[in-house]
Structure formats: C-alpha cells, structure tokens
Motif scaffolding. Structure first.
Motif, PDB file in Angstrom:
ATOM      1  N   MET A 116      43.040 -52.536 -29.290  1.00  0.00           N
ATOM      2  CA  MET A 116      43.532 -52.380 -30.636  1.00  0.00           C
ATOM      3  C   MET A 116      42.417 -52.684 -31.615  1.00  0.00           C
ATOM      4  SD  MET A 116      45.997 -55.730 -31.316  1.00  0.00           S
ATOM      5  CE  MET A 116      47.132 -55.170 -30.122  1.00  0.00           C
ATOM      6  N   GLY A 156      45.826 -48.423 -31.503  1.00  0.00           N
ATOM      7  CA  GLY A 156      46.680 -48.910 -30.431  1.00  0.00           C
ATOM      8  C   GLY A 156      48.148 -48.673 -30.723  1.00  0.00           C
ATOM      9  N   GLU A 167      49.979 -50.801 -33.422  1.00  0.00           N
ATOM     10  CA  GLU A 167      49.563 -50.702 -34.819  1.00  0.00           C
ATOM     11  C   GLU A 167      49.763 -49.306 -35.398  1.00  0.00           C
ATOM     12  OE1 GLU A 167      45.284 -51.439 -35.101  1.00  0.00           O
ATOM     13  OE2 GLU A 167      45.151 -51.006 -32.970  1.00  0.00           O
TER      14      GLU A 167
END
Length: 152
Positions: A1, A103, A106
């Motif tokens: 991420m 990711g 998110e």
C-alpha cells in the motif's frame, strides 16, 4: 500500500482505540444501570457496537503489521506498476481519465484511486505508454489506450 493508505489505517486504528472504545465502554456501563439486561436494547446495541469495534481493531492491527509500504515517487519508468498514475483514453469516445493504482484498502474510485485487485488495474499492470488494453465491464467490453504513466 502507499504511505497515504497506511497513514489512514493508522489514524482509523488510533481513533477506534482512543475515542470509540472508551465511548462504548461508557455506554455499556450506563445501560447496565438501567436494570434487567435481558430486555435492555441499549445494552445489547452497545455490546454489538463493542464487538464491531474490537473486530475492526484486530483487523486493522493485522493489516498494519503485514503492510508493505511503497513510495510511488521512488519508482520510475513507462511501464504500469503498483503506485503508477495512469492516464487512459477511451478508444470509443477519446475521453481521458486518470487513475492511481493503489492497495485494496485504500481504493476510492471517486478520488480516482483504483484498487490493484480491480479488473482494469490487472489489465494495465506491465503495459506501457501507447499500449491498448481491453477490459470487460458490466456494459460490455471497453478498449483503452495508455496515454501516460507517472510515478508521483
């Protein structure tokens, strides 16, 4: 991420531990004071909320402990990889749209943050500027051309 996604998870965890947890404990204590717990809707609602909070805390702690934070600004090239900001041209309408591949935790399509798990992102990975990609959508197949690939 990305670092931004990692920070959002940490902030949510902090909020749950510092604000939500004490509030629900207080709500349970207040509901207990009302007497018979078997018919006390406030008590059951507070316990259900506590269960949700504790589950989410465990989930966030697990994700944060296993997270691999990648800074897209340290990447380069014209090949699409995780963290890339990609501008696509719809080959039917010539309309351009820009997405950043991020990711799963998110992703936010309204803010043009495209999950790495999405069909479009999977089709884009390892493609370069000028390549065409075909993506199956609920409305049928769509063709896009990669206009730019940036790492910000």
């Amino acid at each position: 991420m990305t670092a931004a996604g990692f920070n959002r998870l940490q902030e949510e965890l902090k909020h749950l531990k510092i604000t939500e947890r004490p509030a629900v404990i207080k709500a349970i204590a207040e509901a207990r004071e009302h007497g018979d717990l078997s018919e006390n809707a406030e008590y059951h609602a507070a316990r259900e909320r506590q269960s949700f909070i504790e589950g989410r805390v465990l989930e966030l702690e697990d994700k944060i402990s296993r997270a691999e934070v990648i800074d897209p600004a340290k990447l380069s090239g014209d090949t699409v990889k995780f963290g890339a900001t990609v501008t696509l041209a719809d080959q039917d309408t010539d309309e351009e749209t820009t997405y950043q591949i991020v990711g799963q935790d998110e992703s936010d399509i309204k803010n043009r943050l495209l999950s790495i798990q999405s069909p479009l992102a999977r089709a884009l990975i390892n493609k370069s500027v000028g390549d065409s990609v075909e993506v199956s959508t609920p409305g049928g197949s769509k063709l896009y051309e990669i206009v730019t690939v940036e790492y910000r």
